[in-house]
Design a protein around this motif. Structure first.
Motif, PDB file in Angstrom:
ATOM      1  N   ASN A 299       0.819  -1.218   0.000  1.00 46.50           N
ATOM      2  CA  ASN A 299       0.000   0.000   0.000  1.00 46.50           C
ATOM      3  C   ASN A 299       0.850   1.263   0.000  1.00 46.50           C
ATOM      4  O   ASN A 299       0.510   2.255  -0.652  1.00 46.50           O
ATOM      5  N   ALA A 300       1.937   1.263   0.746  1.00 47.69           N
ATOM      6  CA  ALA A 300       2.808   2.441   0.794  1.00 47.69           C
ATOM      7  C   ALA A 300       3.355   2.763  -0.588  1.00 47.69           C
ATOM      8  O   ALA A 300       3.382   3.926  -1.019  1.00 47.69           O
ATOM      9  N   LEU A 301       3.784   1.734  -1.312  1.00 48.36           N
ATOM     10  CA  LEU A 301       4.334   1.940  -2.653  1.00 48.36           C
ATOM     11  C   LEU A 301       3.249   2.333  -3.650  1.00 48.36           C
ATOM     12  O   LEU A 301       3.462   3.209  -4.500  1.00 48.36           O
ATOM     13  N   VAL A 302       2.077   1.693  -3.557  1.00 45.48           N
ATOM     14  CA  VAL A 302       0.978   2.038  -4.462  1.00 45.48           C
ATOM     15  C   VAL A 302       0.531   3.475  -4.209  1.00 45.48           C
ATOM     16  O   VAL A 302       0.253   4.234  -5.153  1.00 45.48           O
ATOM     17  N   ASP A 303       0.473   3.881  -2.946  1.00 46.08           N
ATOM     18  CA  ASP A 303       0.117   5.272  -2.617  1.00 46.08           C
ATOM     19  C   ASP A 303       1.089   6.244  -3.270  1.00 46.08           C
ATOM     20  O   ASP A 303       0.675   7.240  -3.890  1.00 46.08           O
ATOM     21  N   ALA A 304       2.385   5.993  -3.108  1.00 49.75           N
ATOM     22  CA  ALA A 304       3.397   6.903  -3.663  1.00 49.75           C
ATOM     23  C   ALA A 304       3.274   6.998  -5.174  1.00 49.75           C
ATOM     24  O   ALA A 304       3.312   8.094  -5.756  1.00 49.75           O
ATOM     25  N   ASN A 305       3.082   5.855  -5.817  1.00 54.38           N
ATOM     26  CA  ASN A 305       2.972   5.822  -7.272  1.00 54.38           C
ATOM     27  C   ASN A 305       1.704   6.535  -7.743  1.00 54.38           C
ATOM     28  O   ASN A 305       1.715   7.298  -8.715  1.00 54.38           O
ATOM     29  N   THR A 306       0.598   6.303  -7.034  1.00 60.15           N
ATOM     30  CA  THR A 306      -0.676   6.926  -7.402  1.00 60.15           C
ATOM     31  C   THR A 306      -0.635   8.434  -7.177  1.00 60.15           C
ATOM     32  O   THR A 306      -1.105   9.217  -8.018  1.00 60.15           O
ATOM     33  N   LEU A 307      -0.078   8.858  -6.050  1.00 57.09           N
ATOM     34  CA  LEU A 307      -0.040  10.286  -5.732  1.00 57.09           C
ATOM     35  C   LEU A 307       0.778  11.072  -6.748  1.00 57.09           C
ATOM     36  O   LEU A 307       0.340  12.132  -7.220  1.00 57.09           O
ATOM     37  N   ILE A 308       1.950  10.572  -7.121  1.00 48.35           N
ATOM     38  CA  ILE A 308       2.774  11.331  -8.069  1.00 48.35           C
ATOM     39  C   ILE A 308       2.079  11.418  -9.417  1.00 48.35           C
ATOM     40  O   ILE A 308       2.118  12.461 -10.089  1.00 48.35           O
ATOM     41  N   ASN A 309       1.396  10.349  -9.842  1.00 50.79           N
ATOM     42  CA  ASN A 309       0.673  10.394 -11.116  1.00 50.79           C
ATOM     43  C   ASN A 309      -0.457  11.415 -11.067  1.00 50.79           C
ATOM     44  O   ASN A 309      -0.695  12.138 -12.047  1.00 50.79           O
ATOM     45  N   CYS A 310      -1.155  11.497  -9.947  1.00 50.73           N
ATOM     46  CA  CYS A 310      -2.222  12.492  -9.809  1.00 50.73           C
ATOM     47  C   CYS A 310      -1.655  13.909  -9.831  1.00 50.73           C
ATOM     48  O   CYS A 310      -2.223  14.817 -10.460  1.00 50.73           O
ATOM     49  N   MET A 311      -0.544  14.113  -9.163  1.00 51.91           N
ATOM     50  CA  MET A 311       0.064  15.445  -9.126  1.00 51.91           C
ATOM     51  C   MET A 311       0.528  15.887 -10.512  1.00 51.91           C
ATOM     52  O   MET A 311       0.476  17.071 -10.855  1.00 51.91           O
ATOM     53  N   LEU A 312       0.979  14.941 -11.315  1.00 49.45           N
ATOM     54  CA  LEU A 312       1.476  15.286 -12.646  1.00 49.45           C
ATOM     55  C   LEU A 312       0.354  15.444 -13.670  1.00 49.45           C
ATOM     56  O   LEU A 312       0.514  16.144 -14.666  1.00 49.45           O
ATOM     57  N   ASN A 313      -0.789  14.805 -13.403  1.00 53.83           N
ATOM     58  CA  ASN A 313      -1.850  14.776 -14.417  1.00 53.83           C
ATOM     59  C   ASN A 313      -3.029  15.700 -14.130  1.00 53.83           C
ATOM     60  O   ASN A 313      -3.823  15.982 -15.031  1.00 53.83           O
ATOM     61  N   GLU A 314      -3.165  16.157 -12.877  1.00 58.94           N
ATOM     62  CA  GLU A 314      -4.262  17.063 -12.548  1.00 58.94           C
ATOM     63  C   GLU A 314      -3.772  18.511 -12.583  1.00 58.94           C
ATOM     64  O   GLU A 314      -2.577  18.782 -12.408  1.00 58.94           O
ATOM     65  N   LYS A 315      -4.698  19.455 -12.774  1.00 60.32           N
ATOM     66  CA  LYS A 315      -4.283  20.842 -13.018  1.00 60.32           C
ATOM     67  C   LYS A 315      -3.857  21.582 -11.755  1.00 60.32           C
ATOM     68  O   LYS A 315      -3.119  22.562 -11.834  1.00 60.32           O
ATOM     69  N   ASP A 316      -4.316  21.138 -10.560  1.00 60.92           N
ATOM     70  CA  ASP A 316      -3.860  21.776  -9.330  1.00 60.92           C
ATOM     71  C   ASP A 316      -3.827  20.735  -8.213  1.00 60.92           C
ATOM     72  O   ASP A 316      -4.314  19.611  -8.362  1.00 60.92           O
ATOM     73  N   LEU A 317      -3.246  21.107  -7.068  1.00 62.44           N
ATOM     74  CA  LEU A 317      -3.060  20.167  -5.970  1.00 62.44           C
ATOM     75  C   LEU A 317      -4.381  19.687  -5.394  1.00 62.44           C
ATOM     76  O   LEU A 317      -4.525  18.512  -5.038  1.00 62.44           O
ATOM     77  N   GLU A 318      -5.356  20.564  -5.275  1.00 64.52           N
ATOM     78  CA  GLU A 318      -6.646  20.168  -4.707  1.00 64.52           C
ATOM     79  C   GLU A 318      -7.275  19.051  -5.531  1.00 64.52           C
ATOM     80  O   GLU A 318      -7.763  18.051  -4.987  1.00 64.52           O
ATOM     81  N   GLN A 319      -7.257  19.204  -6.850  1.00 68.50           N
ATOM     82  CA  GLN A 319      -7.808  18.163  -7.723  1.00 68.50           C
ATOM     83  C   GLN A 319      -6.953  16.899  -7.663  1.00 68.50           C
ATOM     84  O   GLN A 319      -7.475  15.778  -7.698  1.00 68.50           O
ATOM     85  N   ALA A 320      -5.633  17.071  -7.557  1.00 69.88           N
ATOM     86  CA  ALA A 320      -4.731  15.919  -7.489  1.00 69.88           C
ATOM     87  C   ALA A 320      -5.009  15.098  -6.234  1.00 69.88           C
ATOM     88  O   ALA A 320      -5.107  13.861  -6.281  1.00 69.88           O
ATOM     89  N   PHE A 321      -5.160  15.782  -5.099  1.00 72.61           N
ATOM     90  CA  PHE A 321      -5.396  15.074  -3.842  1.00 72.61           C
ATOM     91  C   PHE A 321      -6.777  14.429  -3.825  1.00 72.61           C
ATOM     92  O   PHE A 321      -6.951  13.329  -3.281  1.00 72.61           O
ATOM     93  N   SER A 322      -7.765  15.093  -4.389  1.00 82.45           N
ATOM     94  CA  SER A 322      -9.108  14.513  -4.461  1.00 82.45           C
ATOM     95  C   SER A 322      -9.103  13.270  -5.345  1.00 82.45           C
ATOM     96  O   SER A 322      -9.745  12.259  -5.030  1.00 82.45           O
ATOM     97  N   LYS A 323      -8.383  13.342  -6.457  1.00 82.63           N
ATOM     98  CA  LYS A 323      -8.280  12.186  -7.349  1.00 82.63           C
ATOM     99  C   LYS A 323      -7.543  11.038  -6.670  1.00 82.63           C
ATOM    100  O   LYS A 323      -7.916   9.861  -6.813  1.00 82.63           O
ATOM    101  N   PHE A 324      -6.502  11.365  -5.919  1.00 87.07           N
ATOM    102  CA  PHE A 324      -5.747  10.361  -5.167  1.00 87.07           C
ATOM    103  C   PHE A 324      -6.676   9.603  -4.217  1.00 87.07           C
ATOM    104  O   PHE A 324      -6.650   8.362  -4.158  1.00 87.07           O
ATOM    105  N   TYR A 325      -7.511  10.307  -3.509  1.00 87.35           N
ATOM    106  CA  TYR A 325      -8.453   9.664  -2.587  1.00 87.35           C
ATOM    107  C   TYR A 325      -9.462   8.814  -3.360  1.00 87.35           C
ATOM    108  O   TYR A 325      -9.767   7.676  -2.969  1.00 87.35           O
ATOM    109  N   GLU A 326      -9.939   9.350  -4.464  1.00 84.21           N
ATOM    110  CA  GLU A 326     -10.921   8.621  -5.284  1.00 84.21           C
ATOM    111  C   GLU A 326     -10.351   7.293  -5.773  1.00 84.21           C
ATOM    112  O   GLU A 326     -11.042   6.270  -5.778  1.00 84.21           O
ATOM    113  N   LEU A 327      -9.088   7.302  -6.168  1.00 83.05           N
ATOM    114  CA  LEU A 327      -8.463   6.097  -6.714  1.00 83.05           C
ATOM    115  C   LEU A 327      -8.127   5.062  -5.644  1.00 83.05           C
ATOM    116  O   LEU A 327      -8.071   3.864  -5.933  1.00 83.05           O
ATOM    117  N   ARG A 328      -7.900   5.506  -4.418  1.00 81.18           N
ATOM    118  CA  ARG A 328      -7.408   4.582  -3.400  1.00 81.18           C
ATOM    119  C   ARG A 328      -8.470   4.194  -2.350  1.00 81.18           C
ATOM    120  O   ARG A 328      -8.367   3.127  -1.735  1.00 81.18           O
TER     121      ARG A 328
END
Length: 650
Positions: A299-328
């Motif tokens: 889970n720790a590794l999947v979280d790290a991988n998912t979070l960086i992808n969200c940060m790179l693909n979403e337009k701002d941090l708020e959307q990135a973090f919301s997407k991270f939660y949605e995916l996990r």
């Protein structure tokens, strides 16, 4: 953008590496005085292994990856009787120290600050601007990531005091150096679980000469009341596990207990979010599961991988973090619930039968061809037998039928009881094992499916009933795996000259295809015999007098049947007679796809599924063999080829 990571464990180091690779400025703040290496070893799922390889720029390969591959599971009782023996999707048992030190090597010293025990954040305009530590130091940043573990102070600052579940199960963990035990149990997770109370002991080889061991216990049974030290822990383990078998006594006797410890297991409900403003949580800081799921490190590794992808693909941090939660969140919630259900079963073992025990490390294999079974319009009742040579000869037709019509045609396997015994046996001129040998030789020559008839001259089967009953036992577990089991025991008898009446071969075949071999052995003596008798009763009612027999029925109840060897065109003719508008599916006939669907293929089957001449197929197969993409079992009657694609692509 400067990112401050609070926590220098696997989650913190992993997200730090990902961020640096993406040109973020980072600093990692660790509360320990040096690289943290608490904990002995852990199991990592293949997804975690994949991410770790990607994370370290290929620093780990299949040959250099630390730890040991664990691909089988044995669950036993304290009397050493085996309850489950089953193949696992490969996991990696890894010493925690090795992974932490390796990940640490990818982060320059100046990017990791030690002795930084988090205290609180300083805020401005609702956003954190600095992390403050108990030593008085501050670290300013634009984004803060809490990776400070299950007792996370960052989580507490964001969401208040954590409402942990009570500790009902504790776990003693140790790491023993013993090459002999590691050699004996290489590649296996071995667990002993008490039948009537919440008590277990397990061990896993982590390296060539070190094994991690653990004992989980219901605190209502016993608990360590003395001060925790090597002497008191040894005494406690010997008393707690006094009923367990010699291998357990050997491990707890050899253990020094210098680095052993007790873990108070607990979890908490899924958080409503993993972030607030510009602070986000990952790993155990964001979610904590009970150890029964073995999910924490992955889970720790999947979280790290998912979070960086969200940060790179979403337009701002708020959307990135919301997407991270949605995916996990969904998967994490399921893991929390699974852990709690497993704990409930552990604390109340008498509520489950041996057949109902859940093994979270083992996932049910899925039929790669079938998609919408409920929409199938034709049902086929297929009467067969493990030693029926004509049933073996029509394997190419049935496999092509699966490729082209599996979405519309469902085949139900029934056992026909070809050979009850040799007493007064006379079936179409076959009266003895020598007659079968002669018949098999003719079938092999005529149909070009490899058959080694010499088993009937060297070690003849006295009956086909035991392997037929074993097939019914396999069906009790999984109908798709049962078909794979039937295929495997046929390969054993037709090519490898193995007498499949013997339990050692039935056990081996069950394990190889992913069935619980220990359960199959139990069912072989019980439930499966009743199911086999039911097949024979139905066979008599349907007047089945030849194998194979295939009875086709459409949704309106119209039927048509075929007996004996059948050409593929005849199968299609019946299908279209019952369902005139049915169309067959086109399929990929590349070697890689065919071997993905069917892990073992004869030359005849390969040629038939590719609609080409045997000589052309033989050239392709030999070329694949020379490239080590497939292996082969050689027989004077013909070869069978086994896929190596998946292993080479791993």
């Amino acid at each position: 953008m400067k990112v401050v990571i609070i926590g220098g464990g696997i989650a913190g180091l992993s997200i730090g590496i990902f961020l640096r690779r993406s040109n973020f400025e980072i600093i990692i703040c660790e509360r320990e005085l040096a690289t943290p290496n608490r904990g002995n070893a852990f199991l990592m799922h293949s997804e975690g292994v994949r991410i770790l390889k990607e994370l370290t720029y290929g620093g780990f390969t299949n040959n250099t990856f630390p730890g040991s591959i664990i691909d089988r599971f044995s669950l036993r009782r304290p009397d050493d009787s085996e309850v489950i023996f089953q193949k696992m999707e490969p996991w990696q048992c890894i010493k925690r120290k090795e992974i932490i030190e390796y990940l640490d090597s990818f982060s320059p010293d100046h990017l990791i600050k030690y002795d930084r025990n988090f205290s609180h954040f300083e805020y401005k305009d609702g956003k954190a601007i600095a992390a403050v530590f108990l030593n008085g130091e501050k670290e300013y940043g634009d984004l803060f990531i809490g990776a400070d573990g299950g007792l996370s102070k960052v989580r507490e600052e964001l969401f208040g005091k954590t409402d942990f579940t009570p500790t009902e199960v504790k776990e003693v963990l140790g790491l023993l150096q013993d090459k002999d035990i590691c050699d004996r149990y290489r590649g296996q997770l071995t667990k002993f679980q008490h039948r009537s109370k919440g008590l277990s002991f397990g061990f896993i080889p982590a390296t060539e000469d070190k094994l991690v061991w653990y004992s989980q216990y219901d605190v209502r049974i016993n608990d360590l009341t003395d001060a925790l030290n090597p002497r008191s822990l040894r005494k406690f383990c010997k008393e707690l596990l006094s009923e367990f078998p010699p291998i357990v006594q050997e491990i707890i006797e050899k253990e020094t207990y210098q680095n052993a410890y007790i873990w108070n297991t607990r979890d908490f409900d899924l958080l409503p979010s993993f972030h607030k403003s510009n602070v986000v949580l990952i790993g155990d800081a964001a979610h904590l599961s009970l150890p029964f799921t073995s999910a924490g490190t992955t889970n720790a590794l999947v979280d790290a991988n998912t979070l960086i992808n969200c940060m790179l693909n979403e337009k701002d941090l708020e959307q990135a973090f919301s997407k991270f939660y949605e995916l996990r969140a969904t998967e994490i919630k399921e893991q929390i619930e699974l852990g709690r259900n497993l704990k409930k079963d552990f604390l109340n073992p008498l509520n489950k039968t041996d057949d109902d025990l859940i093994v979270p490390l083992i996932k049910k294999q899925q039929n790669l061809v079938s998609k919408l079974g409920s929409d199938r319009t034709i049902h086929v009742l297929y009467y067969t037998d493990p030693i029926c040579s004509t049933c073996w000869a029509i394997q190419p037709q049935l496999r092509k039928l699966q490729l082209e019509y599996d979405e519309s045609v469902k085949i139900e396997y029934k056992m026909g009881g070809l050979l009850p015994s040799w007493d007064n046996f006379d079936r179409r001129g076959i009266k003895s094992p020598a007659d079968v040998a002669e018949h098999w030789e003719k079938v092999c020559e005529f149909y070009q499916m490899p058959i080694n008839q010499n088993i009937w001259l060297e070690d003849p089967l006295p009956s086909s009933y035991p392997p037929s009953i074993a097939f019914k036992a396999a069906q009790l577990q999984d109908t798709d795996l049962a078909v794979m089991f039937l295929r495997r025991i046929r390969e054993m008898v037709f090519l490898e000259k193995k007498n499949i009446i013997k339990k050692e071969f039935l056990f081996k075949a069950a394990f190889e295809v992913g069935l619980d071999a220990a359960r199959l052995m139990r069912d072989l003596e019980g439930k499966a015999q009743l199911l086999f008798r039911e097949d024979l009763i139905l066979s008599d009612a349907l007047e089945i007098d030849e194998l194979p027999t295939l009875i086709f029925t459409n949704k309106e109840g119209l039927q048509s049947s075929i007996k004996g060897y059948v050409e593929y065109e005849n199968l299609e003719e019946i299908i279209h007679k019952l369902e005139p508008n049915l169309t067959k599916r086109s399929y990929d006939n590349s070697p890689e796809y065919l071997f993905k669907i069917f892990p073992t293929i004869t030359t005849k089957e390969f040629a038939f599924m590719r609609s080409e001449k045997d000589v052309e197929s033989r050239k392709i197969l030999e070329d694949l063999y020379s490239k080590e993409l497939i292996t082969r079992f050689e027989s004077f009657a013909g070869n069978i080829w086994k896929s190596n694609f998946e292993k080479l692509n791993a």
